[in-house]
Write a protein that holds these residues in place. Structure first.
Motif, PDB file in Angstrom:
ATOM      1  N   LYS A  99      -2.575  44.566   0.091  1.00 46.77           N
ATOM      2  CA  LYS A  99      -3.290  43.943  -1.009  1.00 46.77           C
ATOM      3  C   LYS A  99      -4.035  42.742  -0.461  1.00 46.77           C
ATOM      4  O   LYS A  99      -3.567  41.615  -0.534  1.00 46.77           O
ATOM      5  N   LEU A 100      -5.183  42.990   0.123  1.00 44.18           N
ATOM      6  CA  LEU A 100      -5.907  41.930   0.808  1.00 44.18           C
ATOM      7  C   LEU A 100      -6.644  41.049  -0.169  1.00 44.18           C
ATOM      8  O   LEU A 100      -7.450  41.520  -0.945  1.00 44.18           O
ATOM      9  N   THR A 101      -6.369  39.762  -0.123  1.00 46.04           N
ATOM     10  CA  THR A 101      -7.050  38.835  -1.008  1.00 46.04           C
ATOM     11  C   THR A 101      -7.828  37.828  -0.177  1.00 46.04           C
ATOM     12  O   THR A 101      -7.349  37.332   0.833  1.00 46.04           O
ATOM     13  N   PHE A 102      -9.051  37.559  -0.627  1.00 46.30           N
ATOM     14  CA  PHE A 102      -9.924  36.592   0.016  1.00 46.30           C
ATOM     15  C   PHE A 102      -9.901  35.294  -0.766  1.00 46.30           C
ATOM     16  O   PHE A 102      -9.878  35.308  -1.988  1.00 46.30           O
ATOM     17  N   GLY A 103      -9.949  34.171  -0.072  1.00 45.43           N
ATOM     18  CA  GLY A 103     -10.150  32.893  -0.743  1.00 45.43           C
ATOM     19  C   GLY A 103     -11.634  32.628  -0.902  1.00 45.43           C
ATOM     20  O   GLY A 103     -12.437  33.555  -0.875  1.00 45.43           O
ATOM     21  N   THR A 104     -12.006  31.371  -1.061  1.00 41.67           N
ATOM     22  CA  THR A 104     -13.425  31.031  -1.233  1.00 41.67           C
ATOM     23  C   THR A 104     -14.121  30.764   0.098  1.00 41.67           C
ATOM     24  O   THR A 104     -15.321  30.624   0.145  1.00 41.67           O
ATOM     25  N   GLY A 105     -13.363  30.695   1.197  1.00 47.61           N
ATOM     26  CA  GLY A 105     -13.964  30.583   2.513  1.00 47.61           C
ATOM     27  C   GLY A 105     -14.557  29.229   2.826  1.00 47.61           C
ATOM     28  O   GLY A 105     -14.511  28.291   2.028  1.00 47.61           O
ATOM     29  N   THR A 106     -15.128  29.128   4.023  1.00 44.34           N
ATOM     30  CA  THR A 106     -15.822  27.925   4.491  1.00 44.34           C
ATOM     31  C   THR A 106     -17.303  28.238   4.653  1.00 44.34           C
ATOM     32  O   THR A 106     -17.657  29.157   5.395  1.00 44.34           O
ATOM     33  N   ARG A 107     -18.126  27.472   3.969  1.00 45.66           N
ATOM     34  CA  ARG A 107     -19.574  27.650   4.114  1.00 45.66           C
ATOM     35  C   ARG A 107     -20.041  26.831   5.313  1.00 45.66           C
ATOM     36  O   ARG A 107     -19.923  25.605   5.318  1.00 45.66           O
ATOM     37  N   LEU A 108     -20.543  27.521   6.331  1.00 43.16           N
ATOM     38  CA  LEU A 108     -21.017  26.848   7.541  1.00 43.16           C
ATOM     39  C   LEU A 108     -22.523  26.672   7.461  1.00 43.16           C
ATOM     40  O   LEU A 108     -23.267  27.640   7.291  1.00 43.16           O
ATOM     41  N   GLN A 109     -22.945  25.429   7.605  1.00 43.30           N
ATOM     42  CA  GLN A 109     -24.376  25.126   7.700  1.00 43.30           C
ATOM     43  C   GLN A 109     -24.697  24.776   9.142  1.00 43.30           C
ATOM     44  O   GLN A 109     -23.980  23.990   9.769  1.00 43.30           O
ATOM     45  N   VAL A 110     -25.761  25.351   9.659  1.00 43.23           N
ATOM     46  CA  VAL A 110     -26.199  25.086  11.025  1.00 43.23           C
ATOM     47  C   VAL A 110     -27.599  24.491  10.967  1.00 43.23           C
ATOM     48  O   VAL A 110     -28.498  25.074  10.351  1.00 43.23           O
ATOM     49  N   THR A 111     -27.755  23.336  11.592  1.00 39.52           N
ATOM     50  CA  THR A 111     -29.046  22.654  11.552  1.00 39.52           C
ATOM     51  C   THR A 111     -29.622  22.500  12.956  1.00 39.52           C
ATOM     52  O   THR A 111     -28.885  22.498  13.951  1.00 39.52           O
ATOM     53  N   LEU A 112     -30.934  22.357  13.009  1.00 50.07           N
ATOM     54  CA  LEU A 112     -31.618  22.201  14.304  1.00 50.07           C
ATOM     55  C   LEU A 112     -31.307  20.857  14.928  1.00 50.07           C
ATOM     56  O   LEU A 112     -31.074  19.872  14.216  1.00 50.07           O
TER      57      LEU A 112
END
Lengths: 112, 115
Positions: A99-112
């Motif tokens: 029963k695989l459950t996902f959380g809300t995760g980490t949003r990765l932002q990559v900038t120049l």
């Protein structure tokens, strides 16, 4: 399934390494640690998984703490294409229901 | 291999209508599952199956029905659509073999709007 905890967001500069943490203090001995990422407007894609030892593949490395209560996904040189939401989940190594459950995760932002 | 194929890509329904979201995989995976993803949120498990003839509920099963008559197909049925079911739906599959830990393969999603 055991729960995981991740920071909501992280930022990185392009070409620099990124370390994405995940806590899973209630992990069981048979739980594998899986990482997925989701690019904008796409389905999640598999990144890497491991049980006890550190793992490397062409996309990333996975560092697992000795007590297995935490892990870190390492992107060695972030690019703009790595901007995504990264999910850490636990998967039981068993032939019965997963029963695989996902959380809300980490949003990765990559900038120049 | 086509991987996991979801149809349709987009669908608009009126409240009360029923429909079936299709999911097919050609990798001979035993495990298949359905998730929904709402704006700004992670994926929530609706139903899953570990093989033909076997299904079970996930976190948010209400309003949805599934069956698994073949290894390849795992359709998701909305019995009477409600605006709260407006979401993006993802199907995922993997091997489910004792002693082998397999990654999930996801489809590209179905974007459903219920008015």
């Amino acid at each position: 399934d055991a729960k995981t905890t991740q920071p909501n967001s992280m930022e990185s500069n392009e070409e620099e390494p990124v370390h994405l943490p995940c806590n899973h203090s209630t992990i069981s001995g048979t739980d594998y640690i899986h990482w997925y990422r989701q690019l904008p407007s796409q389905g999640p894609e598999y990144v890497i998984h491991g049980l006890t030892s550190n793992v490397n593949n062409r996309m990333a490395s996975l560092a697992i703490a000795e007590d297995r209560k935490s892990s870190t996904l390492i992107l060695h040189r972030a690019t703009l294409r790595d901007a995504a939401v990264y999910y850490c989940i636990l998967r039981v190594n068993t032939g019965t229901a997963s029963k695989l459950t996902f959380g809300t995760g980490t949003r990765l932002q990559v900038t120049l | 291999n086509a991987g996991v194929t979801q149809t349709p890509k987009f669908q608009v329904l009126k409240t009360g209508q029923s429909m079936t979201l299709q999911c097919a995989q050609d990798m001979n995976h035993e495990y298949m599952s359905w998730y929904r993803q709402d704006p700004g949120m992670g994926l929530r498990l609706i139903h899953y199956s570990v093989g033909a003839g076997i299904t079970d509920q996930g976190e948010v099963p209400n309003g949805y029905n599934v069956s698994r008559s073949t290894t390849e197909d795992f359709p998701l049925r909305l019995l009477s659509a409600a605006p709260s079911q407006t979401s993006v739906y993802f199907c995922a599959s993997s091997y489910q073999v004792e002693g082998y830990n397999s990654p999930l393969h996801f489809g590209n999603g179905t974007r459903l709007t219920v008015t």
